[in-house]
Scaffold this active site. Structure first.
Site, PDB file in Angstrom:
ATOM      1  N   ARG A 112     -10.078  -4.169  -8.566  1.00 21.25           N
ATOM      2  CA  ARG A 112     -11.179  -3.312  -9.013  1.00 21.25           C
ATOM      3  C   ARG A 112     -12.099  -4.005 -10.005  1.00 21.25           C
ATOM      4  NH1 ARG A 112      -7.767   1.677 -10.862  1.00 21.25           N
ATOM      5  NH2 ARG A 112      -6.175   0.046 -10.966  1.00 21.25           N
ATOM      6  N   CYS A 130       0.834  -1.196   0.000  1.00 19.70           N
ATOM      7  CA  CYS A 130       0.000   0.000   0.000  1.00 19.70           C
ATOM      8  C   CYS A 130       0.871   1.250   0.000  1.00 19.70           C
ATOM      9  CB  CYS A 130      -0.923   0.005   1.211  1.00 19.70           C
ATOM     10  SG  CYS A 130      -2.051   1.432   1.243  1.00 19.70           S
TER      11      CYS A 130
END
Length: 332
Positions: A232, A98
């Protein structure tokens, strides 16, 4: 002892902050019995000192499901991993990918690509604390690192500490100058490098992640690796998950059309509504279910406008479904 265990990671749904909460995972599970689902990242301090049920509670029906942790303190990560294992998670995954500012300030996430020995200390502590697999999700490098050197060195040192599964987002993370959103799009993808890693380390399980736009795309790029992780694409077009079991695992898919998917999710929604959870907490994860179908815009509009109203219930869901004007056969 950390092994690959019984998890079949040929298809995984990525951990995504603010998206893959327990309601999202319950919805994804009605679409696929086999894909491995991952929680949003939970920081080790929050798990150790916070409300465990609120942060990382989950339903048994979500299995196989893995807990992703963020942190850089070996002792604290060991405690958090032990908590996750006690709850029944099938895997503990350490976030080393991240790129957000908040993550960097806490000295975890992608900035740890620069500190493979610290990551090694962390995973050693976690492996000693639990009897379920401990895995790592990483990038191919950060900032000015040369990706091949950074990735191979990182994996070599961390694997030496007992990790056998690496989920590799095939992009660098630029910690200076790019936002988290830009870090998902701007740095170029390098799938061949991930395949090269697997060729060099056939003893390791290497899962390909990053920029996979559909199940078809993922299947086309996965050769030379052990599996794929969709992010996604799985969230925005969830119906793609409804063919995972047949196409990847050779099994019967759990639902034949979108109507069946909604019906399969209804008992969960009813249970959560009875607990006082607002409808939109569940339906926000369903907005993309009719992507590409006639009536998709009306479906999204009704759920977006009405599901967050006080007292909203199944009448809103039924109205949105009616607005698609699709028969079950047309909704396949």
């Amino acid at each position: 002892m950390n092994t690959n265990g019984l998890l079949d990671r040929r298809m995984c749904v990525a951990p995504m902050m603010d998206w893959t909460d327990r309601h999202c995972r319950a919805f994804h599970r009605v679409l696929t019995r086999r894909a491995v689902l991952y929680t949003e990242m939970a920081t080790s301090p929050a798990v150790v000192h916070g409300d465990v049920e609120r942060l990382i509670g989950f339903e048994a029906a979500e299995h196989p499901v893995a807990l992703q942790l963020g942190g850089s303190d070996p002792a604290e990560l060991a405690l958090a991993a032990r908590t996750g294992a006690a709850l029944g998670y099938a895997e503990i995954n350490l976030n080393v990918g991240c790129p957000s500012d908040r993550v960097q300030s806490g000295r975890f996430g992608a900035c740890l690509m620069r500190e493979p020995d610290l990551v090694g200390d962390c995973v050693t502590a976690m492996i000693e604390a639990v009897d379920i697999p401990v895995t790592v999700k990483c990038r191919i490098g950060v900032d000015d690192q040369e990706p091949r050197d950074a990735l191979f060195t990182f994996v070599e040192r961390v694997a030496a500490r007992g990790v056998t599964t690496f989920i590799v987002h095939a992009r660098k993370a630029w910690l200076k100058g790019l936002s988290p959103k830009e870090n998902r799009d701007i740095p170029p993808l390098d799938y061949p490098l991930v395949r090269e890693l697997k060729a060099a380390r056939p003893d390791l399980e290497i899962i390909l992640n990053g920029g996979l736009e559909s199940l078809e795309h993922g299947l086309g790029e996965q050769y030379g690796t052990d599996g794929i992780m969709l992010g996604r694409a799985a969230y925005h077009t969830p119906w793609t998950l409804a063919e995972v079991d047949s196409r990847i695992y050779g099994e019967t898919d759990p639902v034949a059309n979108r109507h069946e998917a909604i019906d399969a999710y209804r008992p969960y929604i009813a249970l959560q509504l009875a607990k006082g959870v607002p409808l939109h907490a569940m339906t926000r994860h369903m907005l993309g279910l009719f992507h590409g179908c006639p009536g998709a815009r009306q479906w999204r509009r009704i759920l977006s406008e009405k599901a967050n109203r006080p007292g909203a219930g199944f009448d809103v869901l039924d109205e949105a479904l009616s607005a698609t004007a699709l028969s079950p056969s047309e909704a396949a």
